[in-house]
Design a protein around this motif. Structure first.
Motif: not given
Length: 190
Positions: A10-30
């Motif tokens: 659960v820890h791993l999946v929550v972290i990976v999914v959140s970091l993926t959302a973070f990456g998509f957010s950065i990509a959207a800004e760029r």
């Protein structure tokens, strides 16, 4: 599962999914849409031409990944309302604090991501011909997706701590007070 540690998956999946959302957010800004003015000599109109609409897709992707992480965690913990009762103590207090804080940061992150995606899509898809003389092409302000990314990371951190304290509060036994007698001491009136 170790005492009060929680599921590593659960820890791993929550972290990976959140970091993926973070990456998509950065990509959207760029990849935000930018507009340039063009003149149509045939119709004598001025209009805006915008770059690609990929930032909207990235923003929606970040929204969905963050939402799935939150749904997963709330499903595992049964939203702290429907599962086993939490044992009184500091672990329960911290679990409640992190629960409320993670929901607040989650709502702010989702609002930033949805607002950014909507505003970016509006300018890219629906802005056509304008009959004004002095006008500039409107675009999404810088930092909307970055704010979503910052609140996404804050949500991830708070979710990890929430799950950690939640599992501690559900696995530890409730402390019972030791009383020497169950009688209530009363004094006589003089």
């Amino acid at each position: 599962m170790a005492e009060g540690k929680g599921s590593s998956l659960v820890h791993l999946v929550v972290i990976v999914v959140s970091l993926t959302a973070f990456g998509f957010s950065i990509a959207a800004e760029r990849r935000r849409s930018t507009g340039t003015l063009h003149d149509d000599n045939v119709t004598n109109r001025t209009y805006c031409v915008y770059t690609s609409d990929v930032a909207t897709g990235y923003g929606v992707g970040a929204f969905l990944f963050l939402l799935s992480g939150e749904v997963l965690l709330m499903g595992v913990t049964k939203c702290m309302c429907f599962g086993r009762p939490l044992s009184p103590g500091t672990n329960r207090a911290w679990a409640i604090i992190y629960f409320i804080s993670s929901w607040l940061t989650f709502l702010v992150a989702e609002a930033c991501l949805v607002a950014g995606a909507k505003k970016n899509a509006y300018h890219t898809k629906y802005r056509d011909m304008i009959l004004a003389e002095n006008f500039s092409c409107e675009t999404l302000r810088k930092g909307v997706f970055i704010a979503g990314a910052v609140f996404t990371v804050a949500t991830m951190i708070l979710n990890v701590y929430y799950y950690m304290y939640f599992t501690k509060a559900t696995t530890q036994p409730a402390h019972k007070t030791n009383r020497s007698s169950s009688n209530v001491g009363m004094t006589g009136y003089a």
